[in-house]
Scaffold this motif. Structure first.
Motif, PDB file in Angstrom:
ATOM      1  N   ILE A   1       1.129  -1.255   0.146  1.00 57.33           N
ATOM      2  CA  ILE A   1       0.257  -0.634   0.254  1.00 57.33           C
ATOM      3  C   ILE A   1       0.729   1.169  -0.120  1.00 57.33           C
ATOM      4  N   GLU A   2       1.547   1.005   0.562  1.00 58.08           N
ATOM      5  CA  GLU A   2       2.892   2.169   1.208  1.00 58.08           C
ATOM      6  C   GLU A   2       3.685   3.019   0.174  1.00 58.08           C
ATOM      7  N   ARG A   3       3.561   1.870  -1.276  1.00 61.91           N
ATOM      8  CA  ARG A   3       4.308   1.578  -2.162  1.00 61.91           C
ATOM      9  C   ARG A   3       3.682   2.562  -3.855  1.00 61.91           C
TER      10      ARG A   3
ATOM     11  N   ARG B   1       1.306   4.415  -3.469  1.00 67.01           N
ATOM     12  CA  ARG B   1       0.740   5.682  -3.264  1.00 67.01           C
ATOM     13  C   ARG B   1       0.642   6.532  -4.614  1.00 67.01           C
TER      14      ARG B   1
ATOM     15  N   LEU C   1      -1.671   5.900  -6.721  1.00 66.09           N
ATOM     16  CA  LEU C   1      -3.185   5.963  -7.003  1.00 66.09           C
ATOM     17  C   LEU C   1      -3.535   7.361  -7.065  1.00 66.09           C
ATOM     18  N   ALA C   2      -2.282   8.565  -6.382  1.00 62.95           N
ATOM     19  CA  ALA C   2      -2.114   9.267  -6.548  1.00 62.95           C
ATOM     20  C   ALA C   2      -2.019  10.692  -8.001  1.00 62.95           C
TER      21      ALA C   2
ATOM     22  N   LEU D   1      -5.855   7.564   3.088  1.00 64.39           N
ATOM     23  CA  LEU D   1      -4.936   7.726   1.860  1.00 64.39           C
ATOM     24  C   LEU D   1      -5.825   8.633   1.744  1.00 64.39           C
TER      25      LEU D   1
ATOM     26  N   ARG E   1      -8.819   9.209  -0.017  1.00 64.56           N
ATOM     27  CA  ARG E   1      -9.351  10.040  -1.605  1.00 64.56           C
ATOM     28  C   ARG E   1     -11.007  10.387  -1.541  1.00 64.56           C
TER      29      ARG E   1
END
Length: 391
Positions: free
Chosen positions: A134-136, A138, A141-142, A169, A171
């Motif tokens: 999930i961290e990688r 970001r 997804l942005a 996150l 969103r």
């Protein structure tokens, strides 16, 4: 069909990949995965072919054989099985007529999913490094801040924390968390859980299963080549693993027969360049379940019967295939066409050996050769063994 373009994300611990395209390619000899801009199948394409094979997991999604497909990704990865869940979901969505986004900016929906499946398309629980993935993801997804986010988090030690991390996150809309039990349940949730007007509905249904696009049956003969009854397979690559084997002394150079009451000399220990093992179905399982990863095989070494020859292996129903590996670094393994033609595409086992799972329709008497060929500068001499499979 109407609905948002879907970006399918394949998370890895090195960073996320995403689906560029998924389309039927009847001209391909087998389903294959490719990195964007490359014509060479990725190393794990044999596993993808198993996923798509007749009788394999993806057969649960269709009414007929799945034609060979081109799975094109933004990149590749080294190993693991967590790509199976997003790829299965992508196939299910494609059968429903979904449109895929090749870039994040084109997406109206982002599907972030990870995990492995079993033969029945159930999602296998496990430690999938969810928080790290999930961290990688970001940054990716942005790139699509307004796209709806649908997430499948398998059961495991980080699931609760991962769900909180997804919610954090920030969103624009609430994430859609898909059921983690099975691919079928996740697809049903995608169908009903979208915003009004965004549902991904199947183009046609037959007895509750997804219908293939027109023309799929035209490639059935090619797809069937991957089934357990087909006859062709690609050549294996190099394998290596450090073990030793006891080999009898060469008969032609043996010492004269000893005098009466003098014991025979003990066998001489010397390094062996090759190791061949039987892959057998464990009690209560079957070769079909073993070949598709539902159960691990039992591995039994094949004994050396004479110089250059292994003891025959009997084609019993529980004999699922063979594992071949090198015993020292710097050796390249070559397996004869007799075994390759009777087996599914080879897979790399956990210890680096090459696994050849026998096709059901090719279980017949055969003799094949396996060779360990030294690469340039290798300190270990090569060797060649003959091995028979008999009824």
């Amino acid at each position: 069909m109407s609905g948002p373009a879907i970006l399918v994300v394949i998370p890895t611990t090195r960073g996320p990949l995403h689906l560029r395209a998924l389309k039927a390619r009847p001209g391909l000899p087998a389903p294959a995965a490719f990195a964007d801009g490359d014509y060479r199948p990725l190393p794990w394409s044999a596993d993808y072919a198993r996923l798509c094979a007749a009788g394999g997991p993806l057969a649960r999604l269709t009414d007929g054989p799945l034609p060979p497909h081109e799975l094109r990704l933004s990149g590749s990865f080294d190993a693991g099985r967590s790509w199976e869940v997003p790829v299965c979901l992508a196939h299910g969505l494609a059968a429903r007529g979904a449109r895929f986004a090749a870039e994040p900016a084109e997406a109206g929906l982002i599907l972030w999913a990870t995990g492995a499946v079993d033969l029945d398309l159930a999602v296998r629980p496990g430690d999938y490094a969810l928080l790290d993935k999930i961290e990688r993801a970001r940054a990716l997804l942005a790139e699509a801040p307004d796209a709806r986010l649908a997430v499948l988090l398998p059961e495991g030690p980080e699931r609760a924390q991962a769900e909180a991390a997804i919610r954090a996150l920030g969103r624009s809309g609430d994430p859609l968390f898909l059921p983690a039990g099975s691919i079928m349940a996740a697809l049903a949730a995608l169908e009903t859980g979208m915003r009004p007007g965004e549902a991904v509905r199947p183009a046609a249904r037959r007895r509750g299963r997804l219908a293939l696009p027109a023309g799929a049956l035209a490639a059935a003969g090619i797809a069937a080549a991957l089934a357990l009854g087909a006859r062709q397979a690609p050549v294996a690559g190099p394998v290596e693993a450090p073990v030793t084997e006891t080999v009898p002394p060469q008969a032609a150079n043996a010492a004269p027969a000893p005098a009466p009451n003098v014991p025979e000399p003990a066998p001489v220990e010397k390094p062996a360049a090759l190791r061949v093992e039987e892959l057998r179905a464990p009690p209560g399982s079957s070769c079909r379940r073993v070949a598709f990863g539902a159960d691990p095989p039992e591995r039994r070494p094949v004994a050396v019967e004479a110089e250059g020859r292994l003891a025959p292996s009997r084609l019993a129903p529980e004999l699922c295939g063979l594992a071949v590996r090198a015993e020292a670094p710097g050796l390249r393994i070559e397996v004869g066409p007799e075994l390759r033609g009777a087996a599914l595409p080879p897979v790399r086992l956990a210890d680096g050996a090459q696994g050849y799972f026998l096709r059901e329709g090719a279980r017949q008497n055969l003799v094949y050769a396996v060779q360990a060929i030294p690469e340039a500068g290798a300190p270990t001499p090569g060797s060649r063994l003959l091995h028979a499979l008999t009824r």
